[in-house]
Design an enzyme around this catalytic site. Sequence first.
Site, PDB file in Angstrom:
ATOM      1  N   ASN A   1      13.420 -16.351  -7.642  1.00 27.10           N
ATOM      2  CA  ASN A   1      13.764 -16.634  -9.048  1.00 27.10           C
ATOM      3  C   ASN A   1      14.873 -15.762  -9.614  1.00 27.10           C
ATOM      4  OD1 ASN A   1      12.462 -14.247  -9.272  1.00 27.10           O
ATOM      5  ND2 ASN A   1      10.873 -14.935 -10.695  1.00 27.10           N
TER       6      ASN A   1
ATOM      7  N   ASP B   1      15.229 -12.569 -10.079  1.00 29.24           N
ATOM      8  CA  ASP B   1      14.997 -11.342 -10.880  1.00 29.24           C
ATOM      9  C   ASP B   1      15.221 -10.072 -10.060  1.00 29.24           C
ATOM     10  OD1 ASP B   1      12.797 -11.320  -9.231  1.00 29.24           O
ATOM     11  OD2 ASP B   1      11.303 -11.259 -10.841  1.00 29.24           O
TER      12      ASP B   1
ATOM     13  N   ASP C   1      -6.042   0.401   2.525  1.00 30.36           N
ATOM     14  CA  ASP C   1      -5.215   1.564   2.249  1.00 30.36           C
ATOM     15  C   ASP C   1      -6.074   2.829   2.280  1.00 30.36           C
ATOM     16  OD1 ASP C   1      -2.460   2.280   1.205  1.00 30.36           O
ATOM     17  OD2 ASP C   1      -3.691   3.191  -0.360  1.00 30.36           O
TER      18      ASP C   1
ATOM     19  N   HIS D   1       6.024   0.517   5.801  1.00 28.44           N
ATOM     20  CA  HIS D   1       6.702   0.825   4.540  1.00 28.44           C
ATOM     21  C   HIS D   1       6.671   2.308   4.183  1.00 28.44           C
ATOM     22  CE1 HIS D   1       2.478   0.638   3.832  1.00 28.44           C
ATOM     23  NE2 HIS D   1       2.639   1.211   2.659  1.00 28.44           N
TER      24      HIS D   1
HETATM   25  C1  GLC Z   1      -0.929   4.559   1.826  1.00 29.02           C
HETATM   26  C2  GLC Z   1       0.205   3.593   1.655  1.00 29.02           C
HETATM   27  C3  GLC Z   1       1.285   4.272   0.892  1.00 29.02           C
HETATM   28  C4  GLC Z   1       0.743   4.666  -0.462  1.00 29.02           C
HETATM   29  C5  GLC Z   1      -0.509   5.523  -0.321  1.00 29.02           C
HETATM   30  C6  GLC Z   1      -1.241   5.649  -1.619  1.00 29.02           C
HETATM   31  O1  GLC Z   1      -0.593   5.624   2.621  1.00 29.02           O
HETATM   32  O2  GLC Z   1       0.630   3.124   2.898  1.00 29.02           O
HETATM   33  O3  GLC Z   1       2.426   3.463   0.751  1.00 29.02           O
HETATM   34  O4  GLC Z   1       1.726   5.360  -1.169  1.00 29.02           O
HETATM   35  O5  GLC Z   1      -1.409   4.973   0.586  1.00 29.02           O
HETATM   36  O6  GLC Z   1      -1.839   4.447  -1.988  1.00 29.02           O
END
Ligand code: GLC
Length: 541
Positions: A33, A35, A210, A330
């Site tokens: 979109n 943004d 996570d 990431h």
């Molecule tokens: C995990 C995620 C990371 C995040 C952290 C806190 O390590 O992979 O990207 O910043 O948890 O949630």
Amino acid sequence: MTNTYYPEAKLDRCWWRDGVVYQIYPRSFADSNGDGIGDLKGIIAKLDYLADLGVAAIWLSPINPSPDRDFGYDVADYLGVDPKYGTLDDYKELLRQAHARDIRVILDLVLNHTSTDHPWFIASKESRDNPYSDFYLWRDGKNGAKPNNWLSCFDQATGWEYVPARGQYYFHMFVKEQADLNWRNPKVYAEMMNVFRFWADLGTDGFRLDVFNVWFKDESFRSNPFKIGDYIPFHWQKHVHDIDQPEMEKAVRDIREILDGYPERYVVGETFYPEPWKLRRYSGEDKLHAAFDFDFTHCKHDPEAFRKIIRKTEENAGDRLWPTYVSNNHDVRRSASRYASDEDDERLKIHAALVILLRGTPYIYYGEEIGQRETNVPRAKLMDPVGKRFWPINKGRDGCRAPMQWNNQTNAGFSNGTPWNALHPDYETRNVSAMIHDPRSLRSFYKRMISLRRQYRVFQVGSLSLLDERNNSVLTFKREFSGRSAYVLLNFSADPAAVSIPGVTPESEFEEKVSNMAIAEFNAGGEIVLMGNQALILIGK
Ligand code: GLC
């Protein structure tokens, strides 16, 4: 190999064991979109691309509403979709369209903490006697000081933040806008279990948890003992009271029980400070299907260094645990920048064959298949709290989260608007369009490796043994299943190198031989001679 501890693995096909998982960072994949931020419709539009690559599943970094103090890892509503990514209906459409292409969808659940913008926290911080007051880890100060010595690993050293309205501190292991939940509160526990049911009911195939092993904290809030560490204050403590508490074992069993109530679901944990005993404690049998370790993300380009990790992983897993292999995500510097010093991708093909053909689930990260490099983000433009806090020792994670390089057009084909994060300037030459039809490209090689894994059971479930273990240049392993052997030979050196494989002679017949270069020859001594940076895969009949 049997895998009797996994009900799903008894099935002839088991998607999370046999296939490749592709991680998408939704902000950066495809913006529909204009943004400047990627979204669910953008991902839907790229499903054909992913089906062509051959991945079995996509894992989406969090899509829940978030004020983005930690870019999605600070959740303000567990049961919603952030409007910047779309709507719940868009998510359902994504599930439908992914499933139609035989691609499973894994969501990222961030259940250790919520955003301080979450309605639970907003209520909780108001007083000591409201329905949410015990949802978080609130403590009185101790003689004018913090409640104990627990630290935040991301922010200021202390993990305690004072709130005058309550006259108390709350604990946050990450930034102060990520308040840790009180998992000992049965209401919190019930809410968390409900999150699994909600998304599983919609048809979500799997979950990535996570930092799951930090959910519980010591009941009496004892301080951690001291240890020598590095530049990160968090590393100056032994985390015996804020990580890996015994209660976590019941939680992983409860989660597994919920998911076993649905067909073919999967849960993988992001182990915080992974160690073999933790993977054993939390995964397998009636626990998580898998738990990550991240050894590959910081392994040097050296066969023995990788062999060491593989030995450790195999030994720890045996036939009870199912390993995962991860070179990128990431949170870490992209492997293309770690392993390649120029624009030559041959070395990266070695790493592709390694991660995809080992015994374990391979995780690849968007852009890895085109060798996307780490973007250099100048200090003034840093957005990641880690980079802002630890620059220049650690420049943070913005550089591995740059927009996907689709083509050489405006903004690499990622967005018609202004991208939220800097593009890598090499997108004009390094992009999907430039590679997808070139049979010699890195992208084509990834596709080929994935197709081998899809085609041959030996790569999915075969046993693994390392061969020629003293070779300084070539990493060789053998996979075996049901009478078929396959050999993977990876020359880490830029120079030619020879490998001897017992039983493999110039007369041996193979079903297929696959390589990034001309098929190798034998020397007079009966060894196979590989060219520099050659990957050779020999699949027996
Ligand atoms: C995990 C995620 C990371 C995040 C952290 C806190 O390590 O992979 O990207 O910043 O948890 O949630």
